[in-house]
Design a protein around this motif. Structure first.
Motif, mmCIF file in Angstrom:
data_model
loop_
_atom_site.group_PDB
_atom_site.id
_atom_site.type_symbol
_atom_site.label_atom_id
_atom_site.label_comp_id
_atom_site.label_asym_id
_atom_site.label_seq_id
_atom_site.Cartn_x
_atom_site.Cartn_y
_atom_site.Cartn_z
ATOM 1 N N GLY A 13 31.483 40.484 30.947
ATOM 2 C CA GLY A 13 31.987 41.477 31.896
ATOM 3 C C GLY A 13 33.300 41.037 32.530
ATOM 4 O O GLY A 13 34.245 41.834 32.662
ATOM 5 N N TYR A 14 33.377 39.755 32.901
ATOM 6 C CA TYR A 14 34.602 39.288 33.564
ATOM 7 C C TYR A 14 35.707 38.940 32.571
ATOM 8 O O TYR A 14 36.890 38.973 32.925
ATOM 9 C CB TYR A 14 34.269 38.139 34.525
ATOM 10 C CG TYR A 14 33.550 38.711 35.727
ATOM 11 C CD1 TYR A 14 34.269 39.376 36.723
ATOM 12 C CD2 TYR A 14 32.166 38.708 35.797
ATOM 13 C CE1 TYR A 14 33.622 39.983 37.779
ATOM 14 C CE2 TYR A 14 31.513 39.325 36.852
ATOM 15 C CZ TYR A 14 32.242 39.963 37.848
ATOM 16 O OH TYR A 14 31.608 40.583 38.887
ATOM 17 N N ILE B 271 31.350 45.830 35.964
ATOM 18 C CA ILE B 271 31.734 47.234 35.780
ATOM 19 C C ILE B 271 32.195 47.818 37.113
ATOM 20 O O ILE B 271 33.211 48.527 37.190
ATOM 21 C CB ILE B 271 30.565 48.058 35.182
ATOM 22 C CG1 ILE B 271 30.280 47.595 33.738
ATOM 23 C CG2 ILE B 271 30.876 49.553 35.206
ATOM 24 C CD1 ILE B 271 29.069 48.250 33.085
ATOM 25 N N SER B 272 31.464 47.506 38.190
ATOM 26 C CA SER B 272 31.864 47.971 39.513
ATOM 27 C C SER B 272 33.246 47.417 39.891
ATOM 28 O O SER B 272 34.115 48.151 40.390
ATOM 29 C CB SER B 272 30.799 47.545 40.539
ATOM 30 O OG SER B 272 31.279 47.708 41.847
ATOM 31 N N TYR B 273 33.477 46.137 39.635
ATOM 32 C CA TYR B 273 34.783 45.527 39.934
ATOM 33 C C TYR B 273 35.896 46.173 39.112
ATOM 34 O O TYR B 273 37.002 46.401 39.597
ATOM 35 C CB TYR B 273 34.743 44.013 39.639
ATOM 36 C CG TYR B 273 34.114 43.179 40.737
ATOM 37 C CD1 TYR B 273 32.816 43.439 41.179
ATOM 38 C CD2 TYR B 273 34.806 42.125 41.315
ATOM 39 C CE1 TYR B 273 32.231 42.665 42.172
ATOM 40 C CE2 TYR B 273 34.225 41.345 42.316
ATOM 41 C CZ TYR B 273 32.942 41.624 42.743
ATOM 42 O OH TYR B 273 32.372 40.864 43.728
ATOM 43 N N ILE B 274 35.590 46.442 37.837
ATOM 44 C CA ILE B 274 36.600 47.009 36.933
ATOM 45 C C ILE B 274 36.969 48.427 37.382
ATOM 46 O O ILE B 274 38.139 48.807 37.390
ATOM 47 C CB ILE B 274 36.082 46.983 35.479
ATOM 48 C CG1 ILE B 274 36.043 45.536 34.961
ATOM 49 C CG2 ILE B 274 36.940 47.852 34.560
ATOM 50 C CD1 ILE B 274 35.242 45.341 33.673
ATOM 51 N N HIS C 112 27.310 48.492 42.079
ATOM 52 C CA HIS C 112 27.332 48.924 43.476
ATOM 53 C C HIS C 112 28.598 49.723 43.801
ATOM 54 O O HIS C 112 29.608 49.609 43.116
ATOM 55 C CB HIS C 112 27.255 47.699 44.397
ATOM 56 C CG HIS C 112 28.371 46.724 44.139
ATOM 57 N ND1 HIS C 112 28.333 45.843 43.090
ATOM 58 C CD2 HIS C 112 29.552 46.526 44.767
ATOM 59 C CE1 HIS C 112 29.448 45.127 43.093
ATOM 60 N NE2 HIS C 112 30.199 45.529 44.097
ATOM 61 N N GLY C 113 28.485 50.506 44.842
ATOM 62 C CA GLY C 113 29.667 51.192 45.372
ATOM 63 C C GLY C 113 29.874 52.574 44.781
ATOM 64 O O GLY C 113 29.171 52.998 43.857
ATOM 65 N N VAL D 136 46.211 43.410 40.671
ATOM 66 C CA VAL D 136 44.900 43.930 40.257
ATOM 67 C C VAL D 136 43.864 43.367 41.212
ATOM 68 O O VAL D 136 43.685 42.159 41.283
ATOM 69 C CB VAL D 136 44.577 43.487 38.812
ATOM 70 C CG1 VAL D 136 43.139 43.840 38.435
ATOM 71 C CG2 VAL D 136 45.556 44.117 37.841
ATOM 72 N N LYS D 137 43.195 44.240 41.980
ATOM 73 C CA LYS D 137 42.221 43.716 42.949
ATOM 74 C C LYS D 137 41.185 44.771 43.327
ATOM 75 O O LYS D 137 41.376 45.970 43.081
ATOM 76 C CB LYS D 137 42.953 43.249 44.213
ATOM 77 C CG LYS D 137 43.633 44.380 44.982
ATOM 78 C CD LYS D 137 43.968 43.924 46.402
ATOM 79 C CE LYS D 137 44.419 45.113 47.256
ATOM 80 N NZ LYS D 137 44.531 44.767 48.664
ATOM 81 N N SER D 138 40.086 44.286 43.944
ATOM 82 C CA SER D 138 39.071 45.231 44.406
ATOM 83 C C SER D 138 38.680 44.959 45.860
ATOM 84 O O SER D 138 37.733 45.534 46.362
ATOM 85 C CB SER D 138 37.825 45.167 43.504
ATOM 86 O OG SER D 138 37.181 43.927 43.663
ATOM 87 N N LEU D 139 39.397 44.054 46.515
ATOM 88 C CA LEU D 139 39.078 43.697 47.904
ATOM 89 C C LEU D 139 39.979 44.479 48.860
ATOM 90 O O LEU D 139 41.208 44.408 48.754
ATOM 91 C CB LEU D 139 39.270 42.187 48.113
ATOM 92 C CG LEU D 139 39.011 41.641 49.522
ATOM 93 C CD1 LEU D 139 37.531 41.746 49.895
ATOM 94 C CD2 LEU D 139 39.489 40.202 49.643
#
Lengths: 241, 359
Positions: free
Chosen positions: B60-61, B89-92, B130-131, B211-214
């Motif tokens: 995944g990562y 998948i959620s992070y992507i 999540h999310g 590229v980020k998810s935070l």
């Protein structure tokens, strides 16, 4: 020209080459010629589209089907029933062993090496040139080498099985026949038989072939398609040996 | 090239190459392992890479990293493997990266079994990770359609910068059918220079791509979610796909079914028609976005008395069917999920039972 196979016949080939469909139809064809037939499913790799799906109809035709132990039927575990060794030691007139695909599937034969060496028999490689990796002679030779190394057995003959299932046209069967005939000549191996969808036999001119033709009535089908009719259920009228 | 005979799993691998994807990271699992076997042979022939991760979590990562660097990348797995990938998948999705996931579903929950199932409908369409994210979910019913959907999935993932999932049951992966591929790539190059962290020098730009998810600031995170929502709303407007069968006549029952299950239903519809019973079939090709309006319209036809969702799961898609029908017709469910695919005869019995008012 008729298929005259007897004794122990081991069917190998790359996965998806049609080994199981060939083994089932060969069993029925020989049974109809009055030969007593046993068919063993040695595919330990994959539980999808297997001999067991045809066990009912085969049983009704008087063909004995040997399957992996029932509790392992839906596993993908490499478990070999010890009964198979006994089956090889005491063969019927024709005993067909349907191995799994590729070198991985043929590895099981290596475990039976000592029994098979004693029993002798033929090892037939099924080739469908309309499949990936066996569309060239070099590809067919490569898979043969891999299977021979994994099984510790030599391929002794070739079976042509060119088809696109329901989309098969006579031109593809004829071209496939020429492909495998040339492969046989080049490899010095006999061309044991070539399959043809039963309704296309006449259109393909099988009478002129240098080897017998095995008509295929498709048994391994997805759930929305009916298997082809194999004819009367009982073995009445078949001559017994 | 002409038609060749392929397993669905092989067609998935070849289709990805034809779509210009030369990066495949995966971990083998039945019933999709033939994709890895096929690409282990094929990727080196075309200068591509197949890298087997040490687990699906790692895979995944690896996908996240490669996609973040602007590489066209995909993976295949089966149910438990997709569960392990769900965090990534959620992070992507959060990082707005295009990645194609293929799930060849096996029976669940837990280790379940290795025969066909459609039990991951909720996981694919309603979350899994999540999310507030969504996957664009494509559900093929034949080997040819599987190949076409894989080739379509890459440009769709890039159009939305969002993961796309191909959802097939075990039969889709294992069955063999003739398939034909286009001779030339159909996908345009990705617009990765606009968003990928592929190096400012590489793309000759002074623009920094991150590229980020935070998003620690509440307003920024809300805005981020509104942005994602606007993409999902656009999918709902532009990407709904479905196929209908026998919806021209005065059918009394409407079947909604997808994937290989819909092919069993199609045979049942033919057999019932031959017996003088009209039944309509609607097959969603996208599960998200779900063809809500098409189902509602088909259910609302005057002769239609009942709607039934037939699925290889214990009543998952039926919730979307109910959402579509909005109570204007009774909605029923029939399914199995042990691995025995319902037969056309079973489907016919269920439909006859509905018409007799017995259900």
């Amino acid at each position: 020209m008729q298929i005259a196979l007897k004794g122990l016949v081991i069917i190998v080939g790359n996965y998806g080459s049609g080994k199981t469909e060939v083994a089932i139809n060969l069993a029925v064809h020989r049974r109809r010629a009055g030969v007593s037939v046993r068919l063993a499913d040695l595919d330990l790799v994959n539980p999808y589209f297997r001999t067991r799906e045809a066990r009912g109809v085969l049983g009704r035709l008087g063909i004995e089907v040997v399957l992996p132990p029932a509790r392992y039927l839906n596993a993908d575990l490499p478990i070999l029933d010890p009964a198979v060794a006994g089956l090889i030691r005491q063969p019927s007139e024709l005993t067909i062993l349907d191995a799994g695909g590729d070198d991985v599937g043929a590895t099981v034969l290596s475990a039976l090496h000592h029994v098979l060496a004693e029993a002798g028999g033929q090892v037939l490689q099924v080739v469908n040139p309309l499949r990936p990796f066996t569309d060239t002679h070099a590809g067919c030779r490569r898979i043969r080498r891999e299977i021979e190394a994994a099984a510790r057995l030599k391929v002794t003959g070739l079976v042509g099985n060119a088809n696109l299932i329901d989309d098969t046209e006579p031109a593809q069967v004829i071209e496939g026949y020429r492909f495998v005939k040339a492969l046989a000549e080049e490899s010095g191996l006999p061309l044991v038989f070539v399959t043809v969808p039963h309704h296309l036999a006449a259109a393909c001119g099988v009478e002129d072939w240098v080897c017998p033709a095995l008509p295929i009535r498709r048994q391994l089908v997805p759930p929305w398609i009916r298997p082809a009719d194999l004819g009367p259920d009982s073995s009445n009228g078949l001559k017994t040996s | 090239m002409g038609k060749i005979l392929m397993k669905g799993n092989e067609a998935i691998g070849e289709a990805a190459i034809r779509a210009g994807c030369l990066n495949y990271f995966a971990y083998p699992i039945t019933p999709q392992s033939e994709v890895a076997e096929y690409l282990a042979k094929r990727m080196p022939e075309v200068g591509g890479v197949f890298l087997q991760g040490e687990s699906e979590v790692a895979v995944g990562y690896m996908l996240f990293g490669a996609a973040g660097a602007g590489e066209r990348v995909f993976t295949t797995s089966s149910s438990p493997g997709i569960s392990l990938m769900s965090e990534a998948i959620s992070y992507i999705a959060a990082a707005q990266l295009p990645v194609v996931f293929v799930n060849i579903i096996r029976g669940g929950p837990g280790l379940g079994g290795i025969l066909p199932s459609q039990g991951d409908y909720f996981q694919a369409t309603k979350g899994g990770g999540h999310g507030d994210y969504r996957l664009l979910v494509l559900a093929p019913a034949s080997v040819q359609e599987t190949a076409e959907m894989v080739m379509m999935a890459f440009p769709l993932a890039e159009k939305y910068r969002n993961p796309v999932m191909i959802l097939g049951d075990g039969l889709i992966g294992q069955m063999m059918e003739p398939v034909e591929f286009p001779d030339h790539l159909r996908t345009a190059p990705s617009d990765k220079n606009a968003w990928a962290s592929n190096g400012m020098a590489t793309r000759g730009s002074r623009q920094r791509n991150l590229v980020k998810s935070l998003f620690l600031d509440p307003e920024a995170l809300n805005n981020q979610n509104l942005l994602l929502k606007s993409k999902y709303d656009r999918m709902r407007r532009e990407e709904v796909r479905y196929e209908t069968y026998n919806l021209d006549g005065d059918y009394r029952v409407l079947i909604v079914s997808y994937g290989t299950m819909s092919r069993v239903c199609r045979t049942a519809v033919d057999n019932l028609k031959a017996a003088g019973v009209e039944v309509g079939l609607l097959r969603p090709q996208t599960l998200f976005p779900f063809p809500l309006e098409a189902v509602r319209e088909a259910a609302g036809r005057p002769a239609c008395q009942a709607v039934i969702s037939i699925e290889m799961s214990m009543g998952q898609m039926v919730e979307d069917v109910e959402r579509a029908v909005c109570g204007i017709r009774p909605v029923h469910w029939y399914g199995k999920c042990g691995g025995d695919v319902p037969t056309p005869e079973e489907v016919m019995d269920v439909v006859r039972g509905l018409m007799a008012g017995g259900r």
